[in-house]
Structure formats: structure tokens, C-alpha cells
Design a protein around this motif. Structure first.
Motif: not given
Length: 233
Positions: A2-7, A84-88, A95-97, A119-120
Motif C-alpha cells: 500500500x502506498x503511504x499517506x501524505x500529510x 522524491x516524495x513519491x518514491x518514499x 510522509x509529511x511536508x 505522480x500518484x
């Protein structure tokens, strides 16, 4: 996997105590936390705020952004960081920005999220608002921004030679560092001013006095609020 969650997390104007509980919880969950650093700065303001927050265990990564006038170049840099973030995220890591202010108000986060969604397309994400700088300035100086039927406008200071002020109410002029002294010279003396720089950070300065404001060095993280009060009988 599962792809990670982005905040996209707003940290507020600078004071770690103004970071919301929701923002803190997201940062505590994130396995990788990205912060902003500019080529002209030796420190990341957002990184300094994170240093003061409890329970953050995620790997910290600084991303260098540019504010050059060539807008396509700025977008190209954002696209590279999105990759870069998409790869993570593809590795299943949340991931959080973390950005100062609010992620939806004149923020790099808006462009970054747009690039990430290209990207996603199925990206799972959440934007967490941050306390804005003009509310922090008004609270610091105990001055109203707007009352009764007065208008509140948020304007980039560099938007034009003369800001369009409301008939009654306040215009908040953001990113005033290039234009502050010019604005002080041209704004009529009857207008009420509130100026803040580095709010919530070391070296904080806030004043309503024109002479004090003019004498203070120009700071990058600054804003000027200009108010024309409603006439009273």
C-alpha cells in the motif's frame, strides 16, 4: 504494498505552541518528514519548529526550494521534489511536508501536492491548516483586524505599486520585506498600522508605531497590516 499517506502540515507562524494538536499527531505518525530550506538561508524555520515538538520519530529531510523569478524553473524544482516524495510513498512510508503558516495560503505545499497527485493519481492525503501570521500579529499587539461590517483583505505586498485598501477594515500585506519602507512613506498618516517580523521566533518584533517600524531592519518573515477603522459617531 500500500502506498503511504501524505500529510501537508501547517506549522503556524513560528511559535511551536501554536502548532495544532492535529498537526502534531500527523507529524508523530509520519515516518519521513520533509522541511523547507532556501539557498539563501543557513537554517530551516520549519525545521526549528519541529525541533521543539515532542514525539517525532520520523526521518527528517530538508528540501531546497528556490524563489527565482523564473516561475517554470521554480515549478521544475517542485516537480523533482515531488518525485522524491513519491518514491518514499511508493515504499509504503507515510510522509509529511511541514510548512510554516498554512499549507493552502501562498504556500509551496499547494504546488507540491498538485505535482504529487500527477505522480500518484490515487494518492491518499490530508491537508492540516496552520494558524496564520495575521491572526498571530493581531493577537500579539491586541489590535482588531476587522469589526462589525468591516472588510479584511489578504494581499501580497508586491501585488502593485499601491495596495487596494478597503473603505473600512484591514488589508494585510504579506511578504512586505521588499516594499515595507515604500509603503510606510506612501500610506496616509490617519491609517492604523501593525507590523510584525519573525513572529514566535527568536528576534520577534511587533509594533504599531510608524517610527519604530521604520527604524527596525527589514526582515524576510514579515507582514504589515493597514487598517482604516469604521467611522464612529
Amino acid at each position: 504494498m500500500t502506498t503511504g499517506f501524505f500529510y501537508g502540515v501547517g506549522l503556524g507562524p513560528g511559535d511551536p505552541e501554536l502548532v495544532t494538536l492535529k498537526a502534531l499527531a500527523a507529524l508523530q505518525r509520519a515516518q519521513t518528514i520533509y522541511t523547507v530550506i532556501s539557498r539563501q538561508s543557513e537554517r530551516s524555520v520549519s525545521g526549528g519548529i519541529l525541533d521543539a515538538l515532542p514525539g517525532l520519530t520520523g526521518r527528517r529531510v530538508e528540501l531546497e526550494f528556490t524563489m527565482v523569478r523564473d516561475f517554470p524553473e521554480r515549478l521544475a524544482r517542485i516537480d523533482r521534489h515531488a518525485e522524491t516524495i513519491a518514491a518514499e510513498l511508493h515504499r509504503g512510508r507515510d510522509c509529511a511536508f511541514a510548512t510554516i503558516g498554512d499549507p493552502s495560503t501562498y504556500s509551496t505545499c499547494s504546488y507540491l501536492l498538485r505535482a504529487l497527485r500527477r505522480e500518484l493519481p490515487e494518492l491518499r492525503f490530508a491537508l492540516i491548516p496552520g494558524v496564520n501570521s495575521w491572526s498571530a500579529l493581531a493577537a500579539r499587539l491586541a489590535v482588531p483586524l476587522a469589526e462589525n461590517g468591516e472588510e479584511l483583505r489578504i494581499i501580497p505586498a508586491q501585488a502593485g505599486p499601491e495596495p487596494e485598501l478597503p473603505e473600512t477594515g484591514t488589508a494585510v500585506l504579506l511578504k512586505s520585506y521588499h516594499d515595507r519602507d515604500r509603503l510606510l512613506a506612501q500610506l496616509p498618516p490617519e491609517l492604523e498600522l501593525a507590523y510584525g517580523a519573525n513572529l514566535g521566533l527568536p528576534g520577534e518584533f511587533a509594533s504599531c508605531d510608524r517610527a519604530e517600524i521604520a527604524a527596525h531592519p527589514v526582515e524576510y518573515l514579515s507582514l504589515l497590516a493597514v487598517r482604516r477603522p469604521e467611522p464612529r459617531d
